[in-house]
Design a protein around this motif. Structure first.
Motif, PDB file in Angstrom:
ATOM      1  N   ASP A   9      23.637 -17.657   6.044  1.00 14.80           N
ATOM      2  CA  ASP A   9      24.977 -17.627   6.612  1.00 14.80           C
ATOM      3  C   ASP A   9      25.785 -18.845   6.159  1.00 14.80           C
ATOM      4  O   ASP A   9      26.991 -18.756   5.961  1.00 14.80           O
ATOM      5  CB  ASP A   9      24.920 -17.611   8.147  1.00 14.80           C
ATOM      6  CG  ASP A   9      24.530 -16.260   8.716  1.00 14.80           C
ATOM      7  OD1 ASP A   9      24.739 -15.239   8.025  1.00 14.80           O
ATOM      8  OD2 ASP A   9      24.022 -16.223   9.844  1.00 14.80           O
ATOM      9  N   ASP A  10      25.115 -19.971   5.993  1.00 20.69           N
ATOM     10  CA  ASP A  10      25.803 -21.218   5.644  1.00 20.69           C
ATOM     11  C   ASP A  10      26.398 -21.210   4.241  1.00 20.69           C
ATOM     12  O   ASP A  10      27.441 -21.824   4.011  1.00 20.69           O
ATOM     13  CB  ASP A  10      24.854 -22.407   5.794  1.00 20.69           C
ATOM     14  CG  ASP A  10      24.419 -22.613   7.232  1.00 20.69           C
ATOM     15  OD1 ASP A  10      25.175 -22.233   8.160  1.00 20.69           O
ATOM     16  OD2 ASP A  10      23.314 -23.146   7.434  1.00 20.69           O
ATOM     17  N   PHE A  27      20.959  -7.125   1.738  1.00 15.73           N
ATOM     18  CA  PHE A  27      20.694  -7.438   3.141  1.00 15.73           C
ATOM     19  C   PHE A  27      19.362  -6.788   3.488  1.00 15.73           C
ATOM     20  O   PHE A  27      19.216  -5.570   3.341  1.00 15.73           O
ATOM     21  CB  PHE A  27      21.812  -6.910   4.035  1.00 15.73           C
ATOM     22  CG  PHE A  27      23.096  -7.654   3.873  1.00 15.73           C
ATOM     23  CD1 PHE A  27      23.339  -8.810   4.590  1.00 15.73           C
ATOM     24  CD2 PHE A  27      24.058  -7.207   2.996  1.00 15.73           C
ATOM     25  CE1 PHE A  27      24.531  -9.511   4.445  1.00 15.73           C
ATOM     26  CE2 PHE A  27      25.257  -7.890   2.835  1.00 15.73           C
ATOM     27  CZ  PHE A  27      25.491  -9.053   3.565  1.00 15.73           C
ATOM     28  N   TRP A  28      18.399  -7.582   3.944  1.00 16.50           N
ATOM     29  CA  TRP A  28      17.035  -7.106   4.139  1.00 16.50           C
ATOM     30  C   TRP A  28      16.382  -7.848   5.302  1.00 16.50           C
ATOM     31  O   TRP A  28      16.971  -8.771   5.879  1.00 16.50           O
ATOM     32  CB  TRP A  28      16.234  -7.319   2.861  1.00 16.50           C
ATOM     33  CG  TRP A  28      15.857  -8.761   2.651  1.00 16.50           C
ATOM     34  CD1 TRP A  28      16.688  -9.800   2.336  1.00 16.50           C
ATOM     35  CD2 TRP A  28      14.563  -9.320   2.791  1.00 16.50           C
ATOM     36  NE1 TRP A  28      15.985 -10.965   2.266  1.00 16.50           N
ATOM     37  CE2 TRP A  28      14.670 -10.700   2.549  1.00 16.50           C
ATOM     38  CE3 TRP A  28      13.325  -8.788   3.103  1.00 16.50           C
ATOM     39  CZ2 TRP A  28      13.580 -11.561   2.593  1.00 16.50           C
ATOM     40  CZ3 TRP A  28      12.235  -9.648   3.154  1.00 16.50           C
ATOM     41  CH2 TRP A  28      12.367 -11.017   2.889  1.00 16.50           C
ATOM     42  N   ALA A  29      15.154  -7.440   5.614  1.00 23.45           N
ATOM     43  CA  ALA A  29      14.315  -8.142   6.588  1.00 23.45           C
ATOM     44  C   ALA A  29      12.861  -7.970   6.151  1.00 23.45           C
ATOM     45  O   ALA A  29      12.498  -6.936   5.582  1.00 23.45           O
ATOM     46  CB  ALA A  29      14.515  -7.572   7.994  1.00 23.45           C
ATOM     47  N   PRO A  30      12.020  -8.966   6.424  1.00 25.84           N
ATOM     48  CA  PRO A  30      10.628  -8.894   5.973  1.00 25.84           C
ATOM     49  C   PRO A  30       9.827  -7.749   6.598  1.00 25.84           C
ATOM     50  O   PRO A  30       8.869  -7.269   6.000  1.00 25.84           O
ATOM     51  CB  PRO A  30      10.024 -10.240   6.380  1.00 25.84           C
ATOM     52  CG  PRO A  30      11.114 -11.069   6.927  1.00 25.84           C
ATOM     53  CD  PRO A  30      12.343 -10.240   7.040  1.00 25.84           C
ATOM     54  N   TRP A  31      10.210  -7.287   7.772  1.00 26.34           N
ATOM     55  CA  TRP A  31       9.491  -6.210   8.453  1.00 26.34           C
ATOM     56  C   TRP A  31       9.918  -4.826   7.976  1.00 26.34           C
ATOM     57  O   TRP A  31       9.358  -3.824   8.379  1.00 26.34           O
ATOM     58  CB  TRP A  31       9.694  -6.307   9.972  1.00 26.34           C
ATOM     59  CG  TRP A  31      11.116  -6.545  10.367  1.00 26.34           C
ATOM     60  CD1 TRP A  31      11.685  -7.751  10.679  1.00 26.34           C
ATOM     61  CD2 TRP A  31      12.158  -5.576  10.476  1.00 26.34           C
ATOM     62  NE1 TRP A  31      13.020  -7.598  10.974  1.00 26.34           N
ATOM     63  CE2 TRP A  31      13.341  -6.263  10.858  1.00 26.34           C
ATOM     64  CE3 TRP A  31      12.229  -4.198  10.298  1.00 26.34           C
ATOM     65  CZ2 TRP A  31      14.558  -5.620  11.058  1.00 26.34           C
ATOM     66  CZ3 TRP A  31      13.441  -3.557  10.493  1.00 26.34           C
ATOM     67  CH2 TRP A  31      14.585  -4.272  10.868  1.00 26.34           C
ATOM     68  N   LEU A  60      18.216 -10.845   7.323  1.00 27.22           N
ATOM     69  CA  LEU A  60      18.975 -10.640   8.564  1.00 27.22           C
ATOM     70  C   LEU A  60      18.376 -11.349   9.758  1.00 27.22           C
ATOM     71  O   LEU A  60      19.109 -11.720  10.680  1.00 27.22           O
ATOM     72  CB  LEU A  60      19.084  -9.150   8.876  1.00 27.22           C
ATOM     73  CG  LEU A  60      19.868  -8.312   7.888  1.00 27.22           C
ATOM     74  CD1 LEU A  60      20.037  -6.903   8.400  1.00 27.22           C
ATOM     75  CD2 LEU A  60      21.208  -8.925   7.603  1.00 27.22           C
ATOM     76  N   ASP A  61      17.068 -11.540   9.769  1.00 27.26           N
ATOM     77  CA  ASP A  61      16.439 -12.235  10.882  1.00 27.26           C
ATOM     78  C   ASP A  61      16.855 -13.700  10.932  1.00 27.26           C
ATOM     79  O   ASP A  61      16.970 -14.283  12.003  1.00 27.26           O
ATOM     80  CB  ASP A  61      14.910 -12.152  10.798  1.00 27.26           C
ATOM     81  CG  ASP A  61      14.389 -10.753  11.051  1.00 27.26           C
ATOM     82  OD1 ASP A  61      15.136  -9.930  11.633  1.00 27.26           O
ATOM     83  OD2 ASP A  61      13.244 -10.480  10.665  1.00 27.26           O
ATOM     84  N   SER A  74      22.532  -0.950   8.934  1.00 27.61           N
ATOM     85  CA  SER A  74      21.254  -0.380   8.494  1.00 27.61           C
ATOM     86  C   SER A  74      20.812  -1.121   7.249  1.00 27.61           C
ATOM     87  O   SER A  74      21.645  -1.521   6.425  1.00 27.61           O
ATOM     88  CB  SER A  74      21.402   1.094   8.165  1.00 27.61           C
ATOM     89  OG  SER A  74      21.737   1.835   9.304  1.00 27.61           O
ATOM     90  N   ILE A  75      19.497  -1.278   7.113  1.00 24.32           N
ATOM     91  CA  ILE A  75      18.968  -1.947   5.935  1.00 24.32           C
ATOM     92  C   ILE A  75      17.884  -1.086   5.308  1.00 24.32           C
ATOM     93  O   ILE A  75      17.310  -0.247   6.002  1.00 24.32           O
ATOM     94  CB  ILE A  75      18.418  -3.358   6.271  1.00 24.32           C
ATOM     95  CG1 ILE A  75      17.363  -3.296   7.381  1.00 24.32           C
ATOM     96  CG2 ILE A  75      19.547  -4.301   6.602  1.00 24.32           C
ATOM     97  CD1 ILE A  75      16.676  -4.621   7.663  1.00 24.32           C
ATOM     98  N   PRO A  76      17.643  -1.252   4.017  1.00 26.85           N
ATOM     99  CA  PRO A  76      18.318  -2.169   3.127  1.00 26.85           C
ATOM    100  C   PRO A  76      19.768  -1.739   2.878  1.00 26.85           C
ATOM    101  O   PRO A  76      20.078  -0.550   2.888  1.00 26.85           O
ATOM    102  CB  PRO A  76      17.510  -2.092   1.837  1.00 26.85           C
ATOM    103  CG  PRO A  76      16.833  -0.758   1.875  1.00 26.85           C
ATOM    104  CD  PRO A  76      16.605  -0.470   3.331  1.00 26.85           C
TER     105      PRO A  76
END
Length: 107
Positions: A9-10, A27-31, A60-61, A74-76
């Motif tokens: 975000d920074d 945009f993703w998440a490890p899970w 995203l986390d 929704s991802i990805p």
């Protein structure tokens, strides 16, 4: 070999507006299994289009604000930025050929 790099975000706004090249944001998440499946495709695209496009990932986390600002629910989700503006949006796991087609007009 060019790498897909992580942004947060920074540094998100600086990343998508700070280059003269298009920027593809994952945009993703490890899970997220489909998100992880996109990794090798994006690595291959970064190598194939070196110097023409920047490819970055936002977890995203760890960095939810950029996704919220750009309506990612929704991802990805792949958002292509050109001139700092979203010009293409792909949601869900996509084959390399579909991503390359979406990039073609902006390379």
């Amino acid at each position: 070999m060019p790498a897909v790099r992580a942004v947060t975000d920074d540094d998100f706004e600086e990343t998508v507006r700070g280059t003269g090249r298009p920027v593809l944001v994952d945009f993703w998440a490890p899970w997220c299994g489909p998100c992880r499946a996109m990794g090798p495709i994006l690595d291959a695209l970064a190598q194939a289009h070196e110097g023409m496009i920047d490819i970055v990932k936002v977890n995203l986390d760890e960095s939810p604000r950029a996704a919220e600002r750009h309506g990612v629910s929704s991802i990805p989700a792949l958002l292509l930025f050109s001139g700092g503006e979203v010009v293409t949006r792909l949601v869900g796991a996509k084959p390399r050929t579909m991503i390359e087609s979406a990039l073609a007009d902006h390379l």
